[in-house]
Design a protein around this motif. Structure first.
Motif, PDB file in Angstrom:
ATOM      1  N   MET A   1      12.316 -13.942  37.537  1.00  0.00           N
ATOM      2  CA  MET A   1      13.301 -14.410  38.553  1.00  0.00           C
ATOM      3  C   MET A   1      13.504 -15.882  38.131  1.00  0.00           C
ATOM      4  SD  MET A   1      13.865 -13.454  42.340  1.00  0.00           S
ATOM      5  CE  MET A   1      15.115 -13.129  43.004  1.00  0.00           C
ATOM      6  N   GLN A   2      14.533 -16.336  38.003  1.00  0.00           N
ATOM      7  CA  GLN A   2      14.744 -17.987  37.741  1.00  0.00           C
ATOM      8  C   GLN A   2      14.173 -18.912  38.696  1.00  0.00           C
ATOM      9  OE1 GLN A   2      18.640 -18.785  36.306  1.00  0.00           O
ATOM     10  NE2 GLN A   2      18.287 -21.046  35.619  1.00  0.00           N
ATOM     11  N   ILE A   3      14.312 -18.417  40.077  1.00  0.00           N
ATOM     12  CA  ILE A   3      13.785 -19.211  41.202  1.00  0.00           C
ATOM     13  C   ILE A   3      12.392 -19.653  41.182  1.00  0.00           C
ATOM     14  CG2 ILE A   3      13.917 -17.554  42.834  1.00  0.00           C
ATOM     15  CD1 ILE A   3      15.184 -21.123  43.481  1.00  0.00           C
ATOM     16  N   LEU A   4      11.896 -18.659  40.556  1.00  0.00           N
ATOM     17  CA  LEU A   4      10.266 -18.850  40.504  1.00  0.00           C
ATOM     18  C   LEU A   4       9.789 -19.841  39.579  1.00  0.00           C
ATOM     19  CD1 LEU A   4       8.873 -15.254  41.323  1.00  0.00           C
ATOM     20  CD2 LEU A   4       8.855 -16.923  42.839  1.00  0.00           C
ATOM     21  N   SER A   5      10.574 -19.456  38.442  1.00  0.00           N
ATOM     22  CA  SER A   5      10.014 -20.780  37.243  1.00  0.00           C
ATOM     23  C   SER A   5      10.693 -22.165  37.812  1.00  0.00           C
ATOM     24  CB  SER A   5      10.844 -20.179  36.059  1.00  0.00           C
ATOM     25  OG  SER A   5      12.340 -20.346  36.322  1.00  0.00           O
ATOM     26  N   ILE A   6      11.757 -22.133  38.465  1.00  0.00           N
ATOM     27  CA  ILE A   6      12.350 -23.517  39.120  1.00  0.00           C
ATOM     28  C   ILE A   6      11.180 -24.256  39.993  1.00  0.00           C
ATOM     29  CG2 ILE A   6      14.072 -24.605  40.323  1.00  0.00           C
ATOM     30  CD1 ILE A   6      16.041 -22.734  38.991  1.00  0.00           C
ATOM     31  N   ALA A   7      10.903 -23.285  40.726  1.00  0.00           N
ATOM     32  CA  ALA A   7       9.898 -23.626  41.803  1.00  0.00           C
ATOM     33  C   ALA A   7       8.507 -24.040  41.381  1.00  0.00           C
ATOM     34  CB  ALA A   7       9.815 -22.730  43.171  1.00  0.00           C
ATOM     35  N   ALA A   8       8.107 -23.197  40.312  1.00  0.00           N
ATOM     36  CA  ALA A   8       6.833 -23.592  39.569  1.00  0.00           C
ATOM     37  C   ALA A   8       7.201 -25.201  38.895  1.00  0.00           C
ATOM     38  CB  ALA A   8       6.453 -22.478  38.492  1.00  0.00           C
ATOM     39  N   ALA A   9       8.095 -25.301  38.360  1.00  0.00           N
ATOM     40  CA  ALA A   9       8.415 -26.421  37.505  1.00  0.00           C
ATOM     41  C   ALA A   9       8.285 -27.547  38.748  1.00  0.00           C
ATOM     42  CB  ALA A   9       9.681 -26.425  36.756  1.00  0.00           C
ATOM     43  N   GLY A  10       8.923 -27.532  39.715  1.00  0.00           N
ATOM     44  CA  GLY A  10       9.018 -28.282  40.618  1.00  0.00           C
ATOM     45  C   GLY A  10       7.562 -28.732  41.279  1.00  0.00           C
ATOM     46  N   MET A  11       6.592 -27.628  41.351  1.00  0.00           N
ATOM     47  CA  MET A  11       5.462 -27.800  41.834  1.00  0.00           C
ATOM     48  C   MET A  11       4.533 -28.572  40.966  1.00  0.00           C
ATOM     49  SD  MET A  11       4.376 -24.562  43.950  1.00  0.00           S
ATOM     50  CE  MET A  11       4.730 -23.209  42.944  1.00  0.00           C
ATOM     51  N   THR A  12       4.763 -28.405  39.440  1.00  0.00           N
ATOM     52  CA  THR A  12       3.825 -29.004  38.390  1.00  0.00           C
ATOM     53  C   THR A  12       4.737 -30.492  38.345  1.00  0.00           C
ATOM     54  OG1 THR A  12       3.848 -27.071  37.032  1.00  0.00           O
ATOM     55  CG2 THR A  12       3.542 -29.247  36.009  1.00  0.00           C
ATOM     56  N   ASN A  13       5.720 -30.748  38.590  1.00  0.00           N
ATOM     57  CA  ASN A  13       6.241 -32.152  38.620  1.00  0.00           C
ATOM     58  C   ASN A  13       5.675 -32.986  39.823  1.00  0.00           C
ATOM     59  OD1 ASN A  13       8.375 -34.101  39.702  1.00  0.00           O
ATOM     60  ND2 ASN A  13       8.992 -33.961  37.500  1.00  0.00           N
ATOM     61  N   ALA A  14       5.621 -32.447  41.125  1.00  0.00           N
ATOM     62  CA  ALA A  14       5.057 -33.022  42.151  1.00  0.00           C
ATOM     63  C   ALA A  14       3.684 -33.357  41.879  1.00  0.00           C
ATOM     64  CB  ALA A  14       5.222 -32.120  43.375  1.00  0.00           C
ATOM     65  N   GLN A  15       2.895 -32.374  41.396  1.00  0.00           N
ATOM     66  CA  GLN A  15       1.394 -32.494  41.096  1.00  0.00           C
ATOM     67  C   GLN A  15       1.400 -33.836  40.083  1.00  0.00           C
ATOM     68  OE1 GLN A  15      -0.584 -29.237  39.620  1.00  0.00           O
ATOM     69  NE2 GLN A  15      -2.367 -29.859  39.906  1.00  0.00           N
ATOM     70  N   THR A  16       2.011 -33.728  39.385  1.00  0.00           N
ATOM     71  CA  THR A  16       1.954 -34.869  38.074  1.00  0.00           C
ATOM     72  C   THR A  16       2.294 -36.150  38.673  1.00  0.00           C
ATOM     73  OG1 THR A  16       2.657 -33.228  36.199  1.00  0.00           O
ATOM     74  CG2 THR A  16       2.932 -35.795  36.029  1.00  0.00           C
ATOM     75  N   ARG A  17       3.186 -36.338  39.726  1.00  0.00           N
ATOM     76  CA  ARG A  17       3.591 -37.448  40.406  1.00  0.00           C
ATOM     77  C   ARG A  17       2.476 -37.864  41.062  1.00  0.00           C
ATOM     78  NH1 ARG A  17       8.755 -36.024  43.416  1.00  0.00           N
ATOM     79  NH2 ARG A  17       7.956 -37.774  44.940  1.00  0.00           N
ATOM     80  N   PHE A  18       1.728 -36.965  42.031  1.00  0.00           N
ATOM     81  CA  PHE A  18       0.723 -37.434  42.788  1.00  0.00           C
ATOM     82  C   PHE A  18      -0.585 -37.885  42.031  1.00  0.00           C
ATOM     83  CE2 PHE A  18      -2.984 -36.651  45.373  1.00  0.00           C
ATOM     84  CZ  PHE A  18      -2.757 -36.864  46.518  1.00  0.00           C
ATOM     85  N   ASP A  19      -0.596 -37.026  41.096  1.00  0.00           N
ATOM     86  CA  ASP A  19      -1.946 -37.569  40.058  1.00  0.00           C
ATOM     87  C   ASP A  19      -1.604 -38.803  39.536  1.00  0.00           C
ATOM     88  OD1 ASP A  19      -4.391 -36.762  38.640  1.00  0.00           O
ATOM     89  OD2 ASP A  19      -2.931 -37.061  37.172  1.00  0.00           O
ATOM     90  N   THR A  20      -0.330 -39.045  38.983  1.00  0.00           N
ATOM     91  CA  THR A  20      -0.026 -40.484  38.426  1.00  0.00           C
ATOM     92  C   THR A  20      -0.357 -41.589  39.639  1.00  0.00           C
ATOM     93  OG1 THR A  20       1.409 -39.352  36.961  1.00  0.00           O
ATOM     94  CG2 THR A  20       1.745 -41.948  37.242  1.00  0.00           C
ATOM     95  N   GLY A  21       0.316 -41.381  40.837  1.00  0.00           N
ATOM     96  CA  GLY A  21       0.264 -42.333  41.907  1.00  0.00           C
ATOM     97  C   GLY A  21      -1.149 -42.781  42.237  1.00  0.00           C
ATOM     98  N   ALA A  22      -2.012 -41.536  42.110  1.00  0.00           N
ATOM     99  CA  ALA A  22      -3.646 -41.738  42.437  1.00  0.00           C
ATOM    100  C   ALA A  22      -4.227 -42.460  41.418  1.00  0.00           C
ATOM    101  CB  ALA A  22      -4.089 -40.231  42.780  1.00  0.00           C
TER     102      ALA A  22
ATOM    103  N   ALA B   1       7.451 -27.973  49.616  1.00  0.00           N
ATOM    104  CA  ALA B   1       8.819 -27.554  49.905  1.00  0.00           C
ATOM    105  C   ALA B   1       8.984 -26.349  48.552  1.00  0.00           C
ATOM    106  CB  ALA B   1       9.830 -28.449  49.648  1.00  0.00           C
ATOM    107  N   ASN B   2       8.613 -26.718  47.295  1.00  0.00           N
ATOM    108  CA  ASN B   2       8.661 -26.004  46.393  1.00  0.00           C
ATOM    109  C   ASN B   2       7.544 -24.718  46.411  1.00  0.00           C
ATOM    110  OD1 ASN B   2      10.643 -26.931  44.107  1.00  0.00           O
ATOM    111  ND2 ASN B   2       9.349 -28.699  44.516  1.00  0.00           N
ATOM    112  N   ALA B   3       6.532 -24.766  47.063  1.00  0.00           N
ATOM    113  CA  ALA B   3       5.925 -23.567  47.414  1.00  0.00           C
ATOM    114  C   ALA B   3       6.460 -22.753  48.369  1.00  0.00           C
ATOM    115  CB  ALA B   3       4.335 -23.949  47.963  1.00  0.00           C
ATOM    116  N   ALA B   4       7.086 -23.147  49.568  1.00  0.00           N
ATOM    117  CA  ALA B   4       7.758 -22.521  50.536  1.00  0.00           C
ATOM    118  C   ALA B   4       8.924 -21.555  49.733  1.00  0.00           C
ATOM    119  CB  ALA B   4       8.319 -23.367  51.479  1.00  0.00           C
ATOM    120  N   VAL B   5       9.640 -22.446  48.775  1.00  0.00           N
ATOM    121  CA  VAL B   5      10.873 -21.741  48.135  1.00  0.00           C
ATOM    122  C   VAL B   5      10.101 -20.506  47.560  1.00  0.00           C
ATOM    123  CG1 VAL B   5      12.389 -21.916  46.173  1.00  0.00           C
ATOM    124  CG2 VAL B   5      12.247 -23.475  47.803  1.00  0.00           C
TER     125      VAL B   5
END
Length: 69
Positions: free
Chosen positions: A1-22, A49-53
């Motif tokens: 399903m495409q929505i799962l790959s989109i949500a996974a990409a969103g989670m990866t992006n959020a994790q990268t943003r968090f790590d970069t800020g830290a 939000a992406n995990a909920a999706v």
């Protein structure tokens, strides 16, 4: 399903943003503490939000398979 790959990409992006800020905060703790804290909070909210999706899509797929079975 495409929505799962989109949500996974969103989670990866959020994790990268968090790590970069830290990392920026660790390198220069007083440079922009408020801005970096806000960035990490936004990244955490995006991750949640992406995990909920992803969970909702998984539940909907399970329900659809139950209906079709």
């Amino acid at each position: 399903m495409q929505i799962l790959s989109i949500a996974a990409a969103g989670m990866t992006n959020a994790q990268t943003r968090f790590d970069t800020g830290a990392r920026r905060t660790a390198a220069a703790p007083l440079a922009d503490l408020a801005g970096e804290t806000v960035e990490r909070l936004q990244a955490k909210t995006a991750l949640d939000a992406n995990a909920a999706v992803a969970r909702t899509a998984d539940d909907m797929t399970g329900t659809l398979l139950d209906i079709l079975a």
